[in-house]
Design a protein around this motif. Structure first.
Motif, PDB file in Angstrom:
ATOM      1  N   SER A 186       0.938  -1.299   0.144  1.00  7.79           N
ATOM      2  CA  SER A 186      -0.083   0.076   0.141  1.00  7.79           C
ATOM      3  C   SER A 186       0.984   1.258  -0.033  1.00  7.79           C
ATOM      4  O   SER A 186       0.229   2.409  -0.106  1.00  7.79           O
ATOM      5  CB  SER A 186      -0.973   0.170   1.311  1.00  7.79           C
ATOM      6  OG  SER A 186      -0.341   0.112   2.441  1.00  7.79           O
ATOM      7  N   ARG A 187       2.154   1.154   0.163  1.00  6.94           N
ATOM      8  CA  ARG A 187       3.094   2.289   0.018  1.00  6.94           C
ATOM      9  C   ARG A 187       3.081   2.951   1.320  1.00  6.94           C
ATOM     10  O   ARG A 187       3.345   4.191   1.401  1.00  6.94           O
ATOM     11  CB  ARG A 187       2.955   3.129  -1.239  1.00  6.94           C
ATOM     12  CG  ARG A 187       2.795   2.454  -2.473  1.00  6.94           C
ATOM     13  CD  ARG A 187       4.235   1.620  -3.129  1.00  6.94           C
ATOM     14  NE  ARG A 187       5.259   2.657  -3.077  1.00  6.94           N
ATOM     15  CZ  ARG A 187       6.443   2.241  -3.364  1.00  6.94           C
ATOM     16  NH1 ARG A 187       6.912   1.213  -3.576  1.00  6.94           N
ATOM     17  NH2 ARG A 187       7.206   3.223  -3.565  1.00  6.94           N
ATOM     18  N   THR A 188       2.438   2.465   2.576  1.00 10.55           N
ATOM     19  CA  THR A 188       2.514   3.163   3.869  1.00 10.55           C
ATOM     20  C   THR A 188       3.783   2.349   4.694  1.00 10.55           C
ATOM     21  O   THR A 188       3.431   1.876   5.784  1.00 10.55           O
ATOM     22  CB  THR A 188       1.206   2.924   4.590  1.00 10.55           C
ATOM     23  OG1 THR A 188       1.033   1.481   4.543  1.00 10.55           O
ATOM     24  CG2 THR A 188      -0.048   3.525   3.713  1.00 10.55           C
ATOM     25  N   HIS A 189       4.755   2.387   3.876  1.00 14.18           N
ATOM     26  CA  HIS A 189       5.895   1.764   4.725  1.00 14.18           C
ATOM     27  C   HIS A 189       6.180   2.369   5.975  1.00 14.18           C
ATOM     28  O   HIS A 189       5.858   3.338   6.460  1.00 14.18           O
ATOM     29  CB  HIS A 189       7.239   2.232   3.692  1.00 14.18           C
ATOM     30  CG  HIS A 189       7.022   2.001   2.192  1.00 14.18           C
ATOM     31  ND1 HIS A 189       6.836   0.978   1.733  1.00 14.18           N
ATOM     32  CD2 HIS A 189       7.166   2.866   1.013  1.00 14.18           C
ATOM     33  CE1 HIS A 189       6.481   0.885   0.398  1.00 14.18           C
ATOM     34  NE2 HIS A 189       6.929   2.183   0.057  1.00 14.18           N
ATOM     35  N   HIS A 190       6.687   1.547   6.714  1.00 13.72           N
ATOM     36  CA  HIS A 190       7.034   1.798   8.057  1.00 13.72           C
ATOM     37  C   HIS A 190       8.679   2.143   8.265  1.00 13.72           C
ATOM     38  O   HIS A 190       9.418   1.374   8.056  1.00 13.72           O
ATOM     39  CB  HIS A 190       6.786   0.480   9.017  1.00 13.72           C
ATOM     40  CG  HIS A 190       6.937   0.586  10.438  1.00 13.72           C
ATOM     41  ND1 HIS A 190       5.974   1.454  11.128  1.00 13.72           N
ATOM     42  CD2 HIS A 190       7.844   0.169  11.454  1.00 13.72           C
ATOM     43  CE1 HIS A 190       6.247   1.409  12.524  1.00 13.72           C
ATOM     44  NE2 HIS A 190       7.341   0.700  12.527  1.00 13.72           N
ATOM     45  N   ARG A 191       8.798   3.489   8.702  1.00 13.40           N
ATOM     46  CA  ARG A 191      10.160   3.848   8.739  1.00 13.40           C
ATOM     47  C   ARG A 191      10.539   4.135  10.214  1.00 13.40           C
ATOM     48  O   ARG A 191       9.692   5.072  10.807  1.00 13.40           O
ATOM     49  CB  ARG A 191      10.242   4.963   7.928  1.00 13.40           C
ATOM     50  CG  ARG A 191      10.118   4.864   6.471  1.00 13.40           C
ATOM     51  CD  ARG A 191      10.167   6.008   5.531  1.00 13.40           C
ATOM     52  NE  ARG A 191      11.769   6.519   5.422  1.00 13.40           N
ATOM     53  CZ  ARG A 191      12.010   7.695   5.142  1.00 13.40           C
ATOM     54  NH1 ARG A 191      11.148   8.489   4.356  1.00 13.40           N
ATOM     55  NH2 ARG A 191      13.233   8.342   5.262  1.00 13.40           N
ATOM     56  N   ARG A 192      11.298   3.656  10.707  1.00 13.74           N
ATOM     57  CA  ARG A 192      11.888   3.888  12.200  1.00 13.74           C
ATOM     58  C   ARG A 192      13.340   4.561  12.174  1.00 13.74           C
ATOM     59  O   ARG A 192      14.294   3.841  11.541  1.00 13.74           O
ATOM     60  CB  ARG A 192      11.748   2.665  13.193  1.00 13.74           C
ATOM     61  CG  ARG A 192      10.722   1.985  13.210  1.00 13.74           C
ATOM     62  CD  ARG A 192      10.749   0.635  13.825  1.00 13.74           C
ATOM     63  NE  ARG A 192      11.007   0.723  15.131  1.00 13.74           N
ATOM     64  CZ  ARG A 192      11.019  -0.760  15.605  1.00 13.74           C
ATOM     65  NH1 ARG A 192      10.833  -1.886  15.089  1.00 13.74           N
ATOM     66  NH2 ARG A 192      11.400  -0.558  16.882  1.00 13.74           N
ATOM     67  N   LEU A 193      13.493   5.586  12.782  1.00 15.07           N
ATOM     68  CA  LEU A 193      14.840   6.262  12.889  1.00 15.07           C
ATOM     69  C   LEU A 193      15.289   6.321  14.215  1.00 15.07           C
ATOM     70  O   LEU A 193      14.903   6.618  15.038  1.00 15.07           O
ATOM     71  CB  LEU A 193      14.956   7.670  12.385  1.00 15.07           C
ATOM     72  CG  LEU A 193      15.990   8.591  12.546  1.00 15.07           C
ATOM     73  CD1 LEU A 193      17.092   7.932  11.521  1.00 15.07           C
ATOM     74  CD2 LEU A 193      15.866   9.790  12.263  1.00 15.07           C
ATOM     75  N   PHE A 194      16.657   5.548  14.339  1.00 12.06           N
ATOM     76  CA  PHE A 194      17.402   5.646  15.561  1.00 12.06           C
ATOM     77  C   PHE A 194      18.506   6.627  15.510  1.00 12.06           C
ATOM     78  O   PHE A 194      19.318   6.637  14.332  1.00 12.06           O
ATOM     79  CB  PHE A 194      17.867   4.279  15.902  1.00 12.06           C
ATOM     80  CG  PHE A 194      16.767   3.277  16.188  1.00 12.06           C
ATOM     81  CD1 PHE A 194      16.444   2.868  17.432  1.00 12.06           C
ATOM     82  CD2 PHE A 194      16.126   2.519  14.937  1.00 12.06           C
ATOM     83  CE1 PHE A 194      15.431   2.034  17.426  1.00 12.06           C
ATOM     84  CE2 PHE A 194      15.099   1.585  15.082  1.00 12.06           C
ATOM     85  CZ  PHE A 194      14.914   1.507  16.348  1.00 12.06           C
ATOM     86  N   VAL A 195      18.810   7.521  16.393  1.00 10.83           N
ATOM     87  CA  VAL A 195      20.003   8.663  16.175  1.00 10.83           C
ATOM     88  C   VAL A 195      20.720   8.172  17.786  1.00 10.83           C
ATOM     89  O   VAL A 195      20.207   8.067  19.006  1.00 10.83           O
ATOM     90  CB  VAL A 195      19.391   9.805  16.445  1.00 10.83           C
ATOM     91  CG1 VAL A 195      20.533  10.869  16.229  1.00 10.83           C
ATOM     92  CG2 VAL A 195      18.386  10.041  15.071  1.00 10.83           C
TER      93      VAL A 195
END
Length: 188
Positions: free
Chosen positions: A165-174
């Motif tokens: 569905s192109r509602t990708h799950h993106r998690r950013l770790f800094v």
């Protein structure tokens, strides 16, 4: 959540489903004036300390990292529809680590690494083959001084899970100054 634990789970899944080279990653570097360059390499070690690949230090990527020691890497596993992006400084591994890895490689790979003047113009294939034949006369090949490992030390890690569905799950770790990681979500 620990980004390295998630990475390890994803990597194990990819090793079971990727047809080959689940450890392939793109390494992006830049010259001192910002001209970018990217290429695929294979990571040979990974973990919280960094992602290690081996190369000719006199190659284009080696020279760019010597003058601008920061890189971005991207790993994409098409079979699992997952991607990892990492950014951070780069350091050379110690000689003992590079020596041990070089010694663990097959003779043909040792010969290629020793004979290659990676990224420089090759006048003819015959010249390269002759250099390999010359080196093959040696009983033992020592790691050439121009060949070593480079470690990309993660400061930012993005874990991307795709879907139809192109509602990708993106998690950013800094990474924080105390060594801990903060996590946030990004729009797809």
């Amino acid at each position: 959540m620990d980004p390295f634990r998630i990475f390890e789970e994803w990597y194990e899944e990819a090793k079971a489903s990727e047809p080959r080279d689940a450890n392939a990653m793109v390494v992006a570097t830049a010259t001192s004036d910002g001209a970018p360059s990217a290429r695929y390499v294979l990571f040979k070690d990974h973990g919280p300390g960094g992602f290690v690949f081996y190369t000719n230090l006199e190659s284009r990527k080696g020279l760019e990292l010597a003058t601008n020691p920061r890189a971005a890497i991207a790993i994409h596993w098409k079979s699992t529809y997952k991607q990892v992006r990492i950014e951070g400084p780069v350091e050379q591994v110690d000689d003992a680590t590079a020596d041990a890895y070089f010694a663990s490689r097959g003779r043909d790979k040792q010969l290629a690494a020793s004979a290659s003047q990676q990224s420089r113009e090759l006048p003819s294939e015959d010249l390269f083959e002759a250099r390999i034949e010359e080196l093959d006369k040696l009983d033992v090949l020592s790691r050439p001084a121009h060949w070593s490992g480079l470690r990309v030390i993660p400061e930012r890690i993005e874990l991307w899970e795709g879907n139809e569905s192109r509602t990708h799950h993106r998690r950013l770790f800094v990474k924080q100054e105390d060594g801990s990681w903060t996590e946030s979500l990004l729009y797809p």
